[in-house]
Structure formats: structure tokens, C-alpha cells
Scaffold this motif. Sequence first.
Motif, PDB file in Angstrom:
ATOM      1  N   VAL A   1       0.854  -1.180   0.000  1.00 38.90           N
ATOM      2  CA  VAL A   1       0.000   0.000   0.000  1.00 38.90           C
ATOM      3  C   VAL A   1       0.892   1.233   0.000  1.00 38.90           C
ATOM      4  CG1 VAL A   1      -1.798   1.221   1.266  1.00 38.90           C
ATOM      5  CG2 VAL A   1      -1.764  -1.273   1.239  1.00 38.90           C
ATOM      6  N   ALA A   2       0.576   2.190  -0.861  1.00 35.57           N
ATOM      7  CA  ALA A   2       1.449   3.349  -1.059  1.00 35.57           C
ATOM      8  C   ALA A   2       1.629   4.179   0.211  1.00 35.57           C
ATOM      9  CB  ALA A   2       0.901   4.215  -2.179  1.00 35.57           C
ATOM     10  N   ASN A   3       0.574   4.368   0.996  1.00 33.62           N
ATOM     11  CA  ASN A   3       0.664   5.229   2.166  1.00 33.62           C
ATOM     12  C   ASN A   3       0.803   4.460   3.470  1.00 33.62           C
ATOM     13  OD1 ASN A   3       0.446   7.559   0.620  1.00 33.62           O
ATOM     14  ND2 ASN A   3      -1.784   7.450   0.608  1.00 33.62           N
ATOM     15  N   SER A   4       1.117   3.195   3.406  1.00 34.93           N
ATOM     16  CA  SER A   4       1.254   2.397   4.608  1.00 34.93           C
ATOM     17  C   SER A   4       2.514   2.812   5.361  1.00 34.93           C
ATOM     18  CB  SER A   4       1.334   0.917   4.244  1.00 34.93           C
ATOM     19  OG  SER A   4       1.575   0.159   5.394  1.00 34.93           O
ATOM     20  N   LYS A   5       2.385   2.894   6.707  1.00 31.59           N
ATOM     21  CA  LYS A   5       3.536   3.321   7.497  1.00 31.59           C
ATOM     22  C   LYS A   5       4.639   2.271   7.551  1.00 31.59           C
ATOM     23  CE  LYS A   5       1.409   1.936  11.839  1.00 31.59           C
ATOM     24  NZ  LYS A   5       0.951   2.367  13.130  1.00 31.59           N
ATOM     25  N   ASP A   6       4.320   1.011   7.244  1.00 32.87           N
ATOM     26  CA  ASP A   6       5.350  -0.022   7.238  1.00 32.87           C
ATOM     27  C   ASP A   6       5.739  -0.419   5.814  1.00 32.87           C
ATOM     28  OD1 ASP A   6       3.313  -2.983   7.948  1.00 32.87           O
ATOM     29  OD2 ASP A   6       2.978  -1.270   6.648  1.00 32.87           O
ATOM     30  N   GLU A   7       5.574   0.499   4.859  1.00 37.83           N
ATOM     31  CA  GLU A   7       5.914   0.217   3.469  1.00 37.83           C
ATOM     32  C   GLU A   7       7.408  -0.091   3.320  1.00 37.83           C
ATOM     33  OE1 GLU A   7       6.222   2.473  -0.803  1.00 37.83           O
ATOM     34  OE2 GLU A   7       4.960   3.333   0.727  1.00 37.83           O
ATOM     35  N   GLY A   8       8.248   0.606   4.054  1.00 38.70           N
ATOM     36  CA  GLY A   8       9.690   0.379   3.954  1.00 38.70           C
ATOM     37  C   GLY A   8      10.074  -1.039   4.321  1.00 38.70           C
ATOM     38  N   ILE A   9       9.471  -1.566   5.392  1.00 37.63           N
ATOM     39  CA  ILE A   9       9.745  -2.937   5.803  1.00 37.63           C
ATOM     40  C   ILE A   9       9.236  -3.913   4.745  1.00 37.63           C
ATOM     41  CG2 ILE A   9       9.198  -4.712   7.511  1.00 37.63           C
ATOM     42  CD1 ILE A   9      11.142  -2.619   8.529  1.00 37.63           C
ATOM     43  N   LYS A  10       8.041  -3.673   4.221  1.00 36.31           N
ATOM     44  CA  LYS A  10       7.489  -4.559   3.201  1.00 36.31           C
ATOM     45  C   LYS A  10       8.362  -4.555   1.954  1.00 36.31           C
ATOM     46  CE  LYS A  10       2.649  -4.467   4.527  1.00 36.31           C
ATOM     47  NZ  LYS A  10       1.303  -4.073   4.141  1.00 36.31           N
ATOM     48  N   ARG A  11       8.857  -3.376   1.570  1.00 39.04           N
ATOM     49  CA  ARG A  11       9.707  -3.306   0.375  1.00 39.04           C
ATOM     50  C   ARG A  11      11.019  -4.048   0.601  1.00 39.04           C
ATOM     51  NH1 ARG A  11       8.285  -0.173  -3.550  1.00 39.04           N
ATOM     52  NH2 ARG A  11      10.313   0.529  -4.252  1.00 39.04           N
ATOM     53  N   LEU A  12      11.527  -4.053   1.835  1.00 38.64           N
ATOM     54  CA  LEU A  12      12.762  -4.765   2.137  1.00 38.64           C
ATOM     55  C   LEU A  12      12.613  -6.253   1.885  1.00 38.64           C
ATOM     56  CD1 LEU A  12      15.638  -4.814   3.363  1.00 38.64           C
ATOM     57  CD2 LEU A  12      14.551  -5.161   5.569  1.00 38.64           C
ATOM     58  N   PHE A  13      11.407  -6.783   2.107  1.00 40.73           N
ATOM     59  CA  PHE A  13      11.189  -8.211   1.967  1.00 40.73           C
ATOM     60  C   PHE A  13      10.813  -8.624   0.549  1.00 40.73           C
ATOM     61  CE2 PHE A  13      10.163  -8.069   6.670  1.00 40.73           C
ATOM     62  CZ  PHE A  13      11.441  -8.455   7.016  1.00 40.73           C
ATOM     63  N   GLN A  14      10.778  -7.684  -0.394  1.00 39.57           N
ATOM     64  CA  GLN A  14      10.541  -8.066  -1.773  1.00 39.57           C
ATOM     65  C   GLN A  14      11.785  -8.761  -2.310  1.00 39.57           C
ATOM     66  OE1 GLN A  14       9.209  -4.493  -3.694  1.00 39.57           O
ATOM     67  NE2 GLN A  14       7.087  -4.944  -3.217  1.00 39.57           N
ATOM     68  N   THR A  15      11.616  -9.541  -3.324  1.00 39.95           N
ATOM     69  CA  THR A  15      12.652 -10.449  -3.804  1.00 39.95           C
ATOM     70  C   THR A  15      14.021  -9.819  -4.032  1.00 39.95           C
ATOM     71  OG1 THR A  15      10.983 -11.887  -4.741  1.00 39.95           O
ATOM     72  CG2 THR A  15      13.191 -12.125  -5.597  1.00 39.95           C
ATOM     73  N   PRO A  16      14.172  -8.730  -4.795  1.00 39.50           N
ATOM     74  CA  PRO A  16      15.530  -8.227  -5.025  1.00 39.50           C
ATOM     75  C   PRO A  16      16.211  -7.761  -3.740  1.00 39.50           C
ATOM     76  CG  PRO A  16      13.998  -7.236  -6.577  1.00 39.50           C
ATOM     77  CD  PRO A  16      13.182  -7.987  -5.576  1.00 39.50           C
ATOM     78  N   TRP A  17      15.472  -7.146  -2.852  1.00 42.17           N
ATOM     79  CA  TRP A  17      16.063  -6.646  -1.609  1.00 42.17           C
ATOM     80  C   TRP A  17      16.392  -7.788  -0.659  1.00 42.17           C
ATOM     81  CZ3 TRP A  17      18.056  -2.195  -2.078  1.00 42.17           C
ATOM     82  CH2 TRP A  17      17.473  -1.256  -2.922  1.00 42.17           C
ATOM     83  N   LEU A  18      15.540  -8.779  -0.611  1.00 37.50           N
ATOM     84  CA  LEU A  18      15.812  -9.943   0.234  1.00 37.50           C
ATOM     85  C   LEU A  18      17.031 -10.710  -0.296  1.00 37.50           C
ATOM     86  CD1 LEU A  18      14.891 -11.520   2.699  1.00 37.50           C
ATOM     87  CD2 LEU A  18      13.420 -12.856   1.207  1.00 37.50           C
ATOM     88  N   ALA A  19      17.143 -10.805  -1.611  1.00 42.66           N
ATOM     89  CA  ALA A  19      18.316 -11.451  -2.212  1.00 42.66           C
ATOM     90  C   ALA A  19      19.579 -10.674  -1.855  1.00 42.66           C
ATOM     91  CB  ALA A  19      18.151 -11.553  -3.727  1.00 42.66           C
TER      92      ALA A  19
END
Length: 151
Positions: free
Chosen positions: A70-88
Motif C-alpha cells: 500500500v502506497a501510504n502504509s507506514k510499514d511500506e519500507g519494511i514490506k519493500r525490504l522483503f521483496q525479492t531483489p532486496w531480500l536477495a
Amino acid sequence: MSTAVIRVLFSRYPSRKSFCIYAVLLFLTEVLIALYAPAGFIRGFVGDVLVVVLLFCMARVVVPPVFNPVANSKDEGIKRLFQTPWLALAVLLFAFAIEFGQYWGLVDKLGLGGNRLARIVIGSHFDPLDLVAYFVGYLILVGCYWKSRQS
């Protein structure tokens, strides 16, 4: 193997169960390499490439997938960290940290030098070629991610 199983294993958005299956298969492959492969390219390089992929699959078993944060979610940064390229990338940095820990004698500094399992898991000698192998594993993960995103 049925078509449904193949579709689940190689889908665009694999589930945690798929990554668990991948992790088990990769772990068994690593064990077979450790037990039966002679010292050389397979054991020394391919095994290290597969370790990064194995760690990634294990991480994806415990980390929930994020498809559309979600674009305005306060935990967007954490969620983006767990996306595939960042987790790799996080797995690659972890592998590098372990390798540099070997350079600095981490297993001995932790007082685990006499523990055979700790010496196997953490490692006891630094090899710059391992860093190259880890990076190749990372490139495989990122390549698979980008390939799965192409229509």
C-alpha cells in the motif's frame, strides 16, 4: 509430476510452500555435494553458489511475500525490504558477513573453535573465490526474479 505441481513450483508468485520445497531440495543437494563430490569446482564453487539460493529460499519460507504494498502504509519500507531483489541482497550481504567473519577468525573469537559443527556452519578459513560464488548465486536469484516479471 502433475501439471498443477509444476505450475505451483514455477509460478510467477511462488508460495511459501514452494520455497520450502526448494529449500529442502537444495539442502539435500548441498548434503550430497558435501558427502560425495570431490574437492574442486563442484564442491568449492557450485556448492557456495547454491548456499546463497538455499538461504534465500529459507528466508522466503519465513518472510511473507509482498506483491503490492500500500502506497501510504507506514510499514511500506519494511514490506519493500522483503521483496525479492532486496531480500536477495540481504542474503548476499549476510553471506559476505559470514565470509569476512571467517577472515577475522569469528569461530575462534566466539570460543567455538573446538566445536566441529560451528566450524562447518560458520567456516574457518577465508576464500575470496567464495565471495565470487556468493555473488553468482545472487545474480541467479535476481535473474530469476526479472525473468519471472517478463510477460
